[in-house]
Enzyme design. Structure first.
Site, mmCIF file in Angstrom:
data_model
loop_
_atom_site.group_PDB
_atom_site.id
_atom_site.type_symbol
_atom_site.label_atom_id
_atom_site.label_comp_id
_atom_site.label_asym_id
_atom_site.label_seq_id
_atom_site.Cartn_x
_atom_site.Cartn_y
_atom_site.Cartn_z
ATOM 1 N N GLN B 548 42.121 39.302 40.215
ATOM 2 C CA GLN B 548 43.105 38.302 40.591
ATOM 3 C C GLN B 548 43.615 38.527 42.005
ATOM 4 O OE1 GLN B 548 46.175 38.443 37.715
ATOM 5 N NE2 GLN B 548 45.045 37.263 36.196
ATOM 6 N N CYS B 549 43.390 39.726 42.460
ATOM 7 C CA CYS B 549 43.764 40.052 43.836
ATOM 8 C C CYS B 549 43.362 38.943 44.798
ATOM 9 C CB CYS B 549 43.088 41.352 44.257
ATOM 10 S SG CYS B 549 43.739 42.009 45.758
ATOM 11 N N THR B 550 42.192 38.388 44.585
ATOM 12 C CA THR B 550 41.726 37.355 45.510
ATOM 13 C C THR B 550 42.388 36.020 45.240
ATOM 14 O OG1 THR B 550 39.877 37.085 44.029
ATOM 15 C CG2 THR B 550 39.506 38.373 46.052
#
Ligand SMILES: [Zn+2]
Lengths: 191, 678
Positions: B548-550
């Site tokens: 989810q970082c991206t």
């Protein structure tokens, strides 16, 4: 508390007139803005002052003979349109062309300050590029200048007996190592 | 005008009393005064125009008559023309000789050189050129050597003059105010202002029949003197006097007197009335002095006896060259360093006098993961004056990166050829040349991911890197990749700061260093894994949480990255044993910072380490130390190994029903009781 550019030019001319009377060395200069060709008026003073070497904590390489060494001090007073107030730039250097560091400027400047002058409020000297020449200059942050004008009770609508530019300059002069002749305080603004 | 006959009578006295008790006239020497921009111009001319020619380049010097025995030089000194400024100063013309090597500067015969300078002056006097253009009377020459690589300058000014004849004062010099009336001063100033700038340094005044004064050029005045058959001199010789000594005229008079005597030799028997112009036209030169001067030795015109003087003394009063190191202002790299340092120092001076900037600057920082967080952390570290930064990353810059990852540009992505670690290190140097930045292209070995050939080698390399740095920023985007660095920083007892992102939340956490809390007996603060009872499996395959970082809100990484750096800076202010929420000069040093953008909240919970932690517990560290190869093989191939080792497997069964996410709201609600729960 702001000052208009036109007021600045008038006050600057008045300051220069008084400077002429006492040979204080202020000059009115003009700079042509390369963007739109407009002429910008500003005050310049350049003076060689003998400063006590002991104030310059680290000893400048080849100056062991005398207690006092000559320091060239240059002051520019511009009008700052964003802050609507005068804006002071200054520089100090040795006669060999080497600029003084901010630490050294501070050590000189502090010698002018009386003990009871609270300096923390005023700790606003920074180094930045001069707007006309691409050389680093020291500058008293203009937000302090509006503050001083306010303290002096300046408002652009009022008519004053004194020249607010002179009043402002005398207030900040100890912070930038500028000696101001007492007679500036006695004169009245010509109208 | 009452005083004029008086002067004449003194003149008579002189002829009667001969050379009794005469006061030798001493001239105050000039000193050079250079503007910083003078040196910029010197460099430019040497590089672009003169190159290897050792030419005598014409130069203009400026001086004033305001108590300033200095001749000033600035960048406009190299212009051939003087733009007639309103700024009031006098001009002098001379030459600059820039030597190519320090040796040729040192070995050239200084006596010969001074003779050469002096003879040029003598030629100018003899030919009358100096009468036409008096600005060559206060002659000067500067010999210099410029080290353009290091911005070091050697220079020596000479203000050449004649060692003889000797002059003496006929009487005590007086203020001109005692001689001239206010009207006469007015005429003097009026005449002065009408002179061209190169004529203002030396000229003459004569009185008219009406008792008024006429100002004339030096040439006109000399013609007048030549035609004067009387023994008494005519009018006054005037020169702009830079001297700051009451009874001593400045250096320019010395050459002027020689010139007058050369062209009007008959004058040597009479008294010369010389006005030393002091002050400025605005104050009507009211400080001017009157010197009555006579010649005390005779044989000055004999060519073979002429000797020259004029090398400038240095600040110690010795005749030798001066030296100035301008690298701080002229070397762009040093200048950048100075400015960055100055900004930081200002913060120290103004806000936090106890702030230790050196410890920040000296810290060696390892950044694992050169993505959004890594770029942000690196930039903030640079802003704090950090000099040593190493990036570890195995990825290449891709097209989606530059808009979020502040160190990359579109050009890095083309042909997908640039490794992030390398690009990031390069860009840091581009931003600030003083940075010592390195990029290491390496993948971090991860538990549960089938062992890579390089894994064991990489474990050693990473271990070495963590050991060699003072702090590790753990900024990768998966839990698995944080495991090994977390374990290694605990092993080496090094500070590590982990930042992790959710879509609109973030976590910044410090760990790695043993902290002894005397009251509770706790060993250290919890690591990223202490708070999480799930061992890292292969989340890249079936879990998307960390990826989810991206898809985080773009601001989240900037906030977390900045907080990570601020946490580090606060941390290093204290020497050791930095307990959770310990106080330093910048404020408190939390153990962890959790923030939630959805409601713009932030909290600073702390947790102690978990004795069964799969990354930082003693049992894991010991297993690594005792049987490294076997341990690593187990970890990389068996996803449950770590949980089994630490006894987590059994623990996990007890907590089966508790759903744990990396960062979610349940963590927040629990945060107050977090450490108790574990
Ligand atoms: Zn742990």
């Amino acid at each position: 508390m702001s000052m208009t550019c036109q007021q600045f030019v008038e006050y600057a001319a008045d300051l220069k007139n008084h400077s002429d009377l006492i040979d204080d060395g202020w000059n009115l200069c003009q700079y042509q803005c390369p963007m739109n060709g407009s002429l910008i008026n500003y005050l310049v003073k350049k003076k060689i002052q003998k400063k006590n070497k002991s104030l310059l904590k680290s000893i400048h390489s080849d100056s062991l003979m005398e207690d006092k060494i000559p320091i060239v001090c240059e002051y520019h007073i511009l009008y700052n349109p964003s802050y609507s107030c005068p804006d002071v730039f200054f520089n100090m250097w040795y006669t060999d062309g080497k600029l003084l560091s901010l630490e050294h400027v501070w050590s000189l400047v502090h010698s002018f300050l009386k003990q009871n002058v609270v300096h923390d409020k005023w700790n606003a000297i920074t180094q930045e590029m001069h707007p006309f020449s691409n050389t680093p200059f020291f500058r008293l942050h203009p937000c302090k200048n509006t503050h001083v004008l306010k303290m002096l009770g300046f408002s652009p609508k009022n008519n004053y007996k004194f020249n607010p530019l002179i009043a402002w300059l005398s207030t900040i002069s100890p912070l930038i190592g500028l000696e101001m002749h007492l007679s500036y305080g006695n004169k009245e603004l010509k109208s | 005008m009452a005083s004029l006959p008086e002067t004449a009578s003194i003149n008579e006295d002189y002829s009667k009393t001969s050379i009794k008790d005469e006061t030798l006239l001493r001239f105050e020497p000039l000193s050079s005064c250079l503007d910083p921009n003078f040196w910029f111009k010197v460099c430019q001319l040497k590089l672009e125009v003169d190159k290897l020619d050792e030419v005598h380049r014409p130069l203009i010097g400026y001086y004033t008559s305001n108590n300033n025995p200095y001749m000033s030089f600035e960048c406009s000194s190299f212009n051939q023309e003087v733009n007639d400024e309103t700024v009031f100063k006098y001009i002098a013309r001379g030459y600059c000789l820039n030597k190519n090597t320090i040796d040729s500067f040192k070995i050239c015969d200084k006596n010969e050189l001074l003779k050469e300078f002096g003879e040029r002056l003598l030629d100018n006097i003899r030919s009358g050129k100096a009468i036409e253009d008096p600005s060559i009377i206060p002659a000067f020459d500067v010999l210099m050597y410029t080290d353009l690589k290091r911005y070091i300058f050697y220079y020596w000014f000479a203000f050449p003059s004649f060692s003889g004849p000797k002059y003496c004062l006929n009487d005590v010099p007086t203020l001109l105010l005692n001689t001239f009336s206010p009207t006469q001063f007015d005429s003097l100033v009026f005449g002065f202002k009408n002179l061209k700038i190169n004529q203002r340094g030396f000229f003459g005044v004569v009185s008219t029949k009406e008792g008024n004064l006429t100002v004339m050029t030096l040439k006109d005045y000399i013609d007048l003197l030549k035609n004067n058959m009387e023994s008494d001199s005519v009018g006054y010789l005037v020169f702009a006097d830079p001297s700051d000594l009451l009874n001593n005229p400045g250096w320019p008079l010395r050459n002027l007197l020689y010139l007058i005597l050369f062209h009007c030799p008959s004058i040597r028997t009479s008294v010369l009335r010389v006005i030393a112009l002091r002050g400025s036209p605005t104050t009507k030169f009211s400080a001017s002095m009157l010197f009555n001067i006579k010649v005390s030795s005779e044989n000055f015109l004999r060519q073979d006896t002429i000797k020259f003087v004029g090398w400038e003394k240095n600040a110690k009063g010795i005749f030798c060259p001066k030296y100035v190191d301008l690298s701080k202002t002229m070397d762009s790299t040093k200048q950048a360093k100075e400015s960055v340092d100055l900004n930081l120092k200002l913060m120290k001076w103004r806000i936090a006098p106890d702030l230790n900037l050196d410890i920040v600057a000296q810290s060696k920082c390892l950044i694992i993961g050169a993505g959004t967080l890594g770029c942000c952390v690196a930039r903030n570290l640079m802003a704090w004056g950090v000099r040593n930064i190493t990036f570890i990353d195995n990825g290449k810059v891709s097209y989606s990166n530059p808009v979020r990852q502040s160190l990359y540009r579109h050009s890095h992505c083309i042909n997908s050829n640039t490794y992030k670690a390398i690009a990031a290190a390069d860009v840091l140097r581009e931003i600030h040349p003083e940075i010592n930045s390195t990029g290491v292209v390496m993948s971090i070995p991860m538990p549960g991911h089938a062992a890579n050939i390089d894994d064991h080698k990489n474990v050693d390399l990473l271990s070495k890197l963590i050991e060699d740095h003072d702090i590790t920023f753990l900024l990768t985007d998966s839990r698995e990749s944080r495991w090994l660095p977390t374990m290694l920083s605990t092993l080496h007892n090094k500070l590590a700061i982990t930042a992790a992102l959710g879509f609109e939340s973030y976590l910044v956490l410090r760990h790695g260093v043993k902290i002894q809390d005397v009251s509770t007996g706790e060993q250290k603060l919890g690591c990223y894994f202490c708070n999480d009872v799930t061992a890292p499996g292969n989340s890249l395959v079936d879990k998307t949480l960390d990826q989810q970082c991206t898809v985080t809100r773009p601001g989240v990484s900037n906030i977390a990255g900045a907080l990570a750096v601020e946490l580090f800076v606060s941390y290093v202010q204290l020497k050791n044993n930095v307990l959770a929420n310990a106080k330093c000069c910048l404020g408190i040093i939390p153990h962890s910072i959790r923030g939630f953008i959805s409601d713009f909240q932030q909290i600073i919970p702390f947790t102690s380490s978990f004795f069964q932690c799969i990354a930082c517990s003693t049992i894991v560290i010991n297993d690594f130390l005792n049987k490294k190869e076997e341990f690593l093989n187990n970890v990389f191939t068996n996803p449950n190994y770590l949980e089994d080792l630490t006894g987590l497997t059994s623990l996990k069964n007890e907590f089966e029903n508790i759903e744990i996410f990396e960062i979610n709201d349940s963590d927040v609600e629990d945060s107050g009781t977090y450490s108790k729960r574990l």
